[in-house]
Motif scaffolding. Structure first.
Motif, PDB file in Angstrom:
ATOM      1  N   PRO A  25      -4.275   0.923  -2.541  1.00  0.00           N
ATOM      2  CA  PRO A  25      -4.777   0.760  -0.997  1.00  0.00           C
ATOM      3  C   PRO A  25      -3.730   1.789  -0.344  1.00  0.00           C
ATOM      4  O   PRO A  25      -2.427   1.820  -0.637  1.00  0.00           O
ATOM      5  CB  PRO A  25      -4.200  -0.651  -0.716  1.00  0.00           C
ATOM      6  N   TRP A  68     -10.391  -4.233  -0.800  1.00  0.00           N
ATOM      7  CA  TRP A  68      -9.502  -3.741  -2.024  1.00  0.00           C
ATOM      8  C   TRP A  68      -9.017  -4.767  -2.868  1.00  0.00           C
ATOM      9  O   TRP A  68      -8.973  -4.816  -4.065  1.00  0.00           O
ATOM     10  CB  TRP A  68      -8.111  -3.124  -1.532  1.00  0.00           C
ATOM     11  N   GLY A 120       0.813  -1.231   0.035  1.00  0.00           N
ATOM     12  CA  GLY A 120      -0.079   0.028  -0.023  1.00  0.00           C
ATOM     13  C   GLY A 120       0.742   1.244   0.038  1.00  0.00           C
ATOM     14  O   GLY A 120       2.084   1.221  -0.083  1.00  0.00           O
ATOM     15  N   GLU A 137     -10.501   0.474   5.447  1.00  0.00           N
ATOM     16  CA  GLU A 137      -9.626   0.626   4.242  1.00  0.00           C
ATOM     17  C   GLU A 137      -9.713   2.160   3.504  1.00  0.00           C
ATOM     18  O   GLU A 137     -10.897   2.630   3.514  1.00  0.00           O
ATOM     19  CB  GLU A 137     -10.146  -0.422   3.108  1.00  0.00           C
ATOM     20  N   TRP A 162      -8.708   3.787  -0.361  1.00  0.00           N
ATOM     21  CA  TRP A 162      -8.409   3.611  -1.581  1.00  0.00           C
ATOM     22  C   TRP A 162      -7.913   4.889  -2.346  1.00  0.00           C
ATOM     23  O   TRP A 162      -8.846   5.892  -2.411  1.00  0.00           O
ATOM     24  CB  TRP A 162      -9.102   2.622  -2.415  1.00  0.00           C
ATOM     25  N   PRO A 164      -3.040  -3.800   2.955  1.00  0.00           N
ATOM     26  CA  PRO A 164      -4.121  -3.807   1.819  1.00  0.00           C
ATOM     27  C   PRO A 164      -5.272  -4.699   2.243  1.00  0.00           C
ATOM     28  O   PRO A 164      -5.090  -5.748   2.791  1.00  0.00           O
ATOM     29  CB  PRO A 164      -3.599  -4.274   0.759  1.00  0.00           C
ATOM     30  N   THR A 177      -2.036   2.351   3.160  1.00  0.00           N
ATOM     31  CA  THR A 177      -1.947   1.560   4.431  1.00  0.00           C
ATOM     32  C   THR A 177      -1.745   2.744   5.559  1.00  0.00           C
ATOM     33  O   THR A 177      -1.412   2.260   6.701  1.00  0.00           O
ATOM     34  CB  THR A 177      -1.370   0.503   4.088  1.00  0.00           C
TER      35      THR A 177
END
Ligand code: PDD
Length: 290
Positions: free
Chosen positions: A252, A270, A133, A240, A242, A266, A254
């Motif tokens: 993603p 996703w 990510g 999450e 994105w 991630p 993170t």
């Protein structure tokens, strides 16, 4: 400067990039008075071309510049650029400006738009970004109130992105009046309790082509999603996060402001959307979808 012999299109001519020039009084150069599109190409096929051309129509209407060509004419030129640059995977850049004229803020009379199209290789998204990510920081959205227009005047976006880079992050996530809008060059999604949430379209964000496809894929696969207004607190508490764009697909996030997002990896939603997105690309290459 290294020479570049890729084929570009400029005002009716196809020519090597290092032979393409515009007058210094072009309003794109002097005022940033123009709009653009970035269209990915997979297996020699332009991705969601009709949607990109519709958004171009909207951007041109937004700056009151006539579209000099029909969608069929655009398609012909764009496909020739793709083929002359070796088909395969490319990122096509298309820009129109209000042409060249003596410097004056008011629109010039009888000036022809400058039309420029170029292409560069579309590199696959780095494996490390997909595995680990990316990091993002939240920043105040300092842009204007017409962010739905894909304007070439990107100074705020550039400054925001650079601030993110200097903070060791890949993207700035923008906050206007306490609400999340989008990234400096990407749209934004959060996931909470298995529901995908994304800011609703409007003047404060670009209606991303990738964003729309993600929602289409979610709908077709019975994945719940909501478009609406979401606060910074919802971003901070998301399972999450994105980012989406034509060149980065779906990435993603993170780490947000130096804290882990969810478990710092991630997430499963996703993974699912990424798979669906890759399947869609394969279908495009096979000629099964546009
Ligand atoms: N940018 N929001 C902003 C501000 C963007 O600049 C972009 C894309 C997006 C995503 O839109 P799309 O999914 O249609 O690419 C959202 C392009 C890639 C760029 O400026 O290079």
């Amino acid at each position: 400067m290294t020479s570049n012999t890729d084929t570009v299109y400029l005002n009716g001519k196809f020519l090597p990039q290092d032979q393409a020039f515009v007058p210094v009084m072009d309003r794109g150069f002097v005022f940033g008075d123009g709009v653009y599109e970035v269209i990915p190409v997979y297996g020699g096929r332009l991705f969601r071309l009709a949607e990109h051309l519709r958004r171009l129509d909207d951007s041109l209407a937004g700056i009151r510049l006539n579209n000099p060509m029909s969608h069929d004419q655009w398609a012909g030129i764009l496909n020739r650029i793709v083929n002359e640059n070796g088909a395969g995977e490319q990122s096509v850049y298309l820009q129109l400006t209000r042409g060249h004229a003596p410097r004056d803020h008011g629109f010039p009379q009888d000036t022809q738009a400058t039309v420029f199209i170029s292409s560069s290789p579309l590199k696959p998204v780095a494996e490390a970004l997909l595995k680990d990510g990316v990091a993002a920081i939240s920043l105040e959205d300092i842009r204007w109130k017409h962010c739905h227009i894909k304007a070439i005047a990107l100074l705020p976006n550039i400054l925001l992105r650079q601030q993110a880079i200097e903070a060791g992050a890949q993207e700035a996530i923008l906050i206007r009046d306490g609400l999340i809008t989008e990234g400096a060059a990407s749209n934004l999604f959060i996931v909470k309790d298995n529901v995908i949430k994304t800011p609703a379209k409007g003047p404060f964000l670009l209606p991303g082509i990738t964003r729309d496809l993600i929602l289409e894929l979610a709908a077709a696969n019975n994945i719940q999603y909501q478009e609406g207004s979401f606060g910074l607190n919802e971003l901070q508490q998301a399972d999450e996060i994105w980012l989406s764009s034509s060149t980065k697909e779906v990435l993603p996030v993170t780490r947000l402001d130096d804290k882990a997002v969810g478990n710092g990896q991630p997430g499963p939603a996703w993974q699912q959307i990424r798979r669906l997105y890759q399947d869609y690309k394969q279908a495009l290459i096979a000629g099964e979808v546009e």
